[in-house]
Design a protein around this motif. Sequence first.
Motif, PDB file in Angstrom:
ATOM      1  N   LYS A   9       0.831  -1.194   0.000  1.00 28.85           N
ATOM      2  CA  LYS A   9       0.000   0.000   0.000  1.00 28.85           C
ATOM      3  C   LYS A   9       0.870   1.250   0.000  1.00 28.85           C
ATOM      4  O   LYS A   9       1.876   1.312   0.692  1.00 28.85           O
ATOM      5  N   ARG A  10       0.434   2.211  -0.748  1.00 23.65           N
ATOM      6  CA  ARG A  10       1.125   3.474  -0.751  1.00 23.65           C
ATOM      7  C   ARG A  10       0.909   4.145   0.609  1.00 23.65           C
ATOM      8  O   ARG A  10      -0.098   3.924   1.277  1.00 23.65           O
ATOM      9  N   LEU A  11       1.871   4.960   1.011  1.00 23.53           N
ATOM     10  CA  LEU A  11       1.845   5.535   2.347  1.00 23.53           C
ATOM     11  C   LEU A  11       0.569   6.322   2.597  1.00 23.53           C
ATOM     12  O   LEU A  11      -0.040   6.219   3.668  1.00 23.53           O
ATOM     13  N   TYR A  12       0.140   7.132   1.620  1.00 18.23           N
ATOM     14  CA  TYR A  12      -1.046   7.934   1.855  1.00 18.23           C
ATOM     15  C   TYR A  12      -2.277   7.061   2.085  1.00 18.23           C
ATOM     16  O   TYR A  12      -3.181   7.437   2.841  1.00 18.23           O
ATOM     17  N   ARG A  13      -2.300   5.866   1.466  1.00 17.03           N
ATOM     18  CA  ARG A  13      -3.426   4.961   1.677  1.00 17.03           C
ATOM     19  C   ARG A  13      -3.388   4.375   3.083  1.00 17.03           C
ATOM     20  O   ARG A  13      -4.437   4.157   3.699  1.00 17.03           O
ATOM     21  N   ILE A  88      -6.180   1.501  -5.891  1.00 16.44           N
ATOM     22  CA  ILE A  88      -5.048   1.194  -5.021  1.00 16.44           C
ATOM     23  C   ILE A  88      -3.717   1.502  -5.690  1.00 16.44           C
ATOM     24  O   ILE A  88      -2.701   1.726  -5.034  1.00 16.44           O
ATOM     25  N   THR A  89      -3.715   1.537  -7.023  1.00 19.23           N
ATOM     26  CA  THR A  89      -2.477   1.794  -7.767  1.00 19.23           C
ATOM     27  C   THR A  89      -2.211   3.283  -7.994  1.00 19.23           C
ATOM     28  O   THR A  89      -1.159   3.635  -8.530  1.00 19.23           O
ATOM     29  N   ASP A 169      -0.440  10.395 -17.338  1.00 21.77           N
ATOM     30  CA  ASP A 169      -1.695   9.666 -17.176  1.00 21.77           C
ATOM     31  C   ASP A 169      -2.173   9.754 -15.732  1.00 21.77           C
ATOM     32  O   ASP A 169      -3.367   9.920 -15.462  1.00 21.77           O
ATOM     33  N   SER A 170      -1.228   9.683 -14.783  1.00 21.93           N
ATOM     34  CA  SER A 170      -1.579   9.811 -13.372  1.00 21.93           C
ATOM     35  C   SER A 170      -2.001  11.235 -13.035  1.00 21.93           C
ATOM     36  O   SER A 170      -2.788  11.457 -12.114  1.00 21.93           O
ATOM     37  N   PRO A 174      -8.128  11.054 -10.121  1.00 18.34           N
ATOM     38  CA  PRO A 174      -9.005  11.812  -9.222  1.00 18.34           C
ATOM     39  C   PRO A 174      -8.276  12.523  -8.094  1.00 18.34           C
ATOM     40  O   PRO A 174      -8.692  13.605  -7.673  1.00 18.34           O
ATOM     41  N   LEU A 175      -7.180  11.949  -7.582  1.00 21.41           N
ATOM     42  CA  LEU A 175      -6.468  12.603  -6.488  1.00 21.41           C
ATOM     43  C   LEU A 175      -5.832  13.910  -6.952  1.00 21.41           C
ATOM     44  O   LEU A 175      -5.983  14.957  -6.325  1.00 21.41           O
ATOM     45  N   PHE A 176      -5.097  13.833  -8.067  1.00 21.73           N
ATOM     46  CA  PHE A 176      -4.424  15.033  -8.573  1.00 21.73           C
ATOM     47  C   PHE A 176      -5.460  16.054  -9.036  1.00 21.73           C
ATOM     48  O   PHE A 176      -5.307  17.261  -8.834  1.00 21.73           O
ATOM     49  N   THR A 177      -6.549  15.582  -9.648  1.00 21.62           N
ATOM     50  CA  THR A 177      -7.591  16.488 -10.115  1.00 21.62           C
ATOM     51  C   THR A 177      -8.218  17.234  -8.950  1.00 21.62           C
ATOM     52  O   THR A 177      -8.427  18.457  -9.007  1.00 21.62           O
TER      53      THR A 177
END
Length: 236
Positions: A9-13, A88-89, A169-170, A174-177
């Motif tokens: 899991k990424r840290l923010y998750r 999750i990615t 692409d990332s 939704p997070l960056f947006t």
Amino acid sequence: MPLQSIEPKRLYRQIADQLRALIGKGEFVTGARLPAERDLARQLGVSRPSVREALIALEVEGWVEVRTGSGVYVLDRSKRSTTSSVEITEWGPLELIRARRVVEGETAALAAIHGKRRDFDAMRRAVDAMREQADQSVMPLDGDRAFHVAIVEASGNAVLVETVQGFWDSRYGPLFTRLGGYFETPASWRQAIAEHDAIVAGIVSRDPTAARAAMHAHMDKSHQRYSASWRRARTA
């Protein structure tokens, strides 16, 4: 009992999971304001950017609401008919900017060494397109993407081209947006365009050191813009 597959899991998750669990247990009730970013970061032993990414993820998923100038508040999920989720990615936006600093600093240096006139023209056209869209109060994301892709294409390395395109692409996730919705303004885009001009100047002068430094400065300033106090969000 059969072993379960391990999903990194990424840290923010991981941070978001902890906060979500506390909300679910009633530690933070509906309408309550969460602790400030700096306090959460201190308690969790992580950086404030990681906390910010976690809070944005929770907002996308409908757990909290960010109120600029006030704080982050717990929402009532019992009345929500639908919920959103973050893949999750998906990379954290601020972590992505840091990765881009490493990679694109070098692609700018390579462009200064290997770039051709057509590459320089493509960079200039992209900046001109950004400036035109910004003057019309349109977010110049297409021109921004074209600019960074033109730089990496000048490097002549297909792996680097695909890597930078993957970063972009990332950028549309939704997070960056959502994060950009708070901190991207006409003023911030004008600043970014000026930073792009400095990158082009370093590249066309065939100065890899200057090109790398200009790209690093651009990414550092981008990170600062997205890390600013919520009180400064949506200000020109």
